[in-house]
Design a protein around this motif. Structure first.
Motif: not given
Length: 330
Positions: A305-310, A315-328
């Motif tokens: 499921a990576a990259p995972i998006k909002a 989805w969990d905000t803990k995956f979005d370290r840079d706050g751009d709505g995309v994690g991992c």
């Protein structure tokens, strides 16, 4: 004529009466006659009185008294008498490995006994190890010089008054391990003695071996009795009889040695610590992406499921370290 004759007869009769002496009457006795008893009758009547008097004056027979309180003889009467059990399973390790420090003074039992029993002891610098001294040996009454060393230490040995093997065959098998260890290190059961004589004794009891020094035998058998009483060990009949003979004939007032009191209690196993109550984890909050939950980015990637998006499942905000709505992303 007839009258004349009668008159003459009367005259003659009167003359005869006048010449006869008067008759005296015997006095009348009014008292009872004295009766003289025979000697045998007197002795017979006096004997019961003398016997009764002697009986009253004779001392009452003393009741038979038992051993005096606090004596080894009294303690000996408390020891159970049984046959010797098999030696099966015996080893020195059953009584602990090596010498222990029962009084926790920093010195093991062997060096404590050497310091107690030897005169003019010299200790190793900075410790309690005895390096030399003089022993007035109780077994032989000889004076022995002790010098610590590989070839000299054996001249003085530490004797178990009740040998470990003898104890094992007379009840020590049933003792707890800590009681057997205490038995092997108890100062009551330890003596510094002549090494060769101790070898002669081996694991004998009082029925088969006694110290050559007869002056020490009373104390020796009193020690054996006290040790067996302290640890609940028994004696054979021959052993008890040998000790009884020495104490009753030579020293009936031999006291119980100091330290011959209650035995060391068996160690009580500590109760198991209660298991901690299971910790109930708080239920995880449902992630923003619905019921799917990923522990971390590794799980996201393993699920493909990576990259995972909002808004994506899991989805969990803990995956979005840079706050751009995309994690991992990496």
């Amino acid at each position: 004529m007839k009258r004349i004759l009668l008159a003459l007869a009367a005259v003659l009769l009167a003359g005869l009466t006048a010449c006869s002496p008067p008759v005296l009457e015997a006095p009348v006795v009014t008292e009872s006659p004295v009766v003289t008893e025979s000697p045998s009758a007197t002795a017979s009547s006096a004997a019961p009185e003398a016997s009764a008097q002697a009986k009253s004056e004779a001392p009452e027979p003393k009741a038979e008294q038992g051993p005096a309180a606090g004596t080894a003889l009294e303690q000996l009467a408390t020891i159970e008498v049984k046959g010797r059990a098999p030696k099966t399973g015996y080893s020195r390790e059953q009584f602990g490995k090596g010498w222990k420090d029962p009084d926790r003074n920093g010195c093991d039992a062997r060096n404590d006994v050497l310091q107690r029993d030897l005169d003019h002891t010299v200790l190793k610098t900075g410790g309690c190890v005895v390096t030399s001294g003089l022993l007035a040996d109780p077994f032989t009454a000889a004076t022995i010089e002790f010098v610590r060393g590989n070839t000299t230490s054996s001249a003085v040995q530490i004797d178990h008054v009740v040998a470990l093997s003898d104890g094992w065959q007379k009840g020590a098998q049933q003792l707890a391990p800590n009681q057997r260890e205490a038995f092997a290190n108890d100062p009551l059961n330890l003596l510094a003695v002549d090494g060769p004589t101790n070898g002669d004794k081996s694991d004998s009891d009082a029925a088969t071996w006694l110290p050559p020094n007869k002056a020490f035998r009373c104390e020796y058998v009193a020690l054996q009795t006290a040790v067996k009483a302290k640890y609940g060990l028994w004696m054979t009949k021959a052993e008890r009889d040998a000790i009884m003979s020495i104490l009753s004939t030579s020293c009936p007032d031999q006291p119980v040695p100091a330290g011959g009191g209650a035995a060391v209690p068996a160690a009580v196993a500590p109760a198991p610590a209660p298991k901690p109550a299971p910790v109930k984890e708080a239920p995880a909050k449902a992630p923003a992406g619905g019921n799917v939950f990923y522990q971390n980015c590794t799980a996201v990637k393993q699920a493909g499921a990576a990259p995972i998006k909002a808004g994506d499942p899991g989805w969990d905000t803990k995956f979005d370290r840079d706050g751009d709505g995309v994690g991992c992303e990496s």
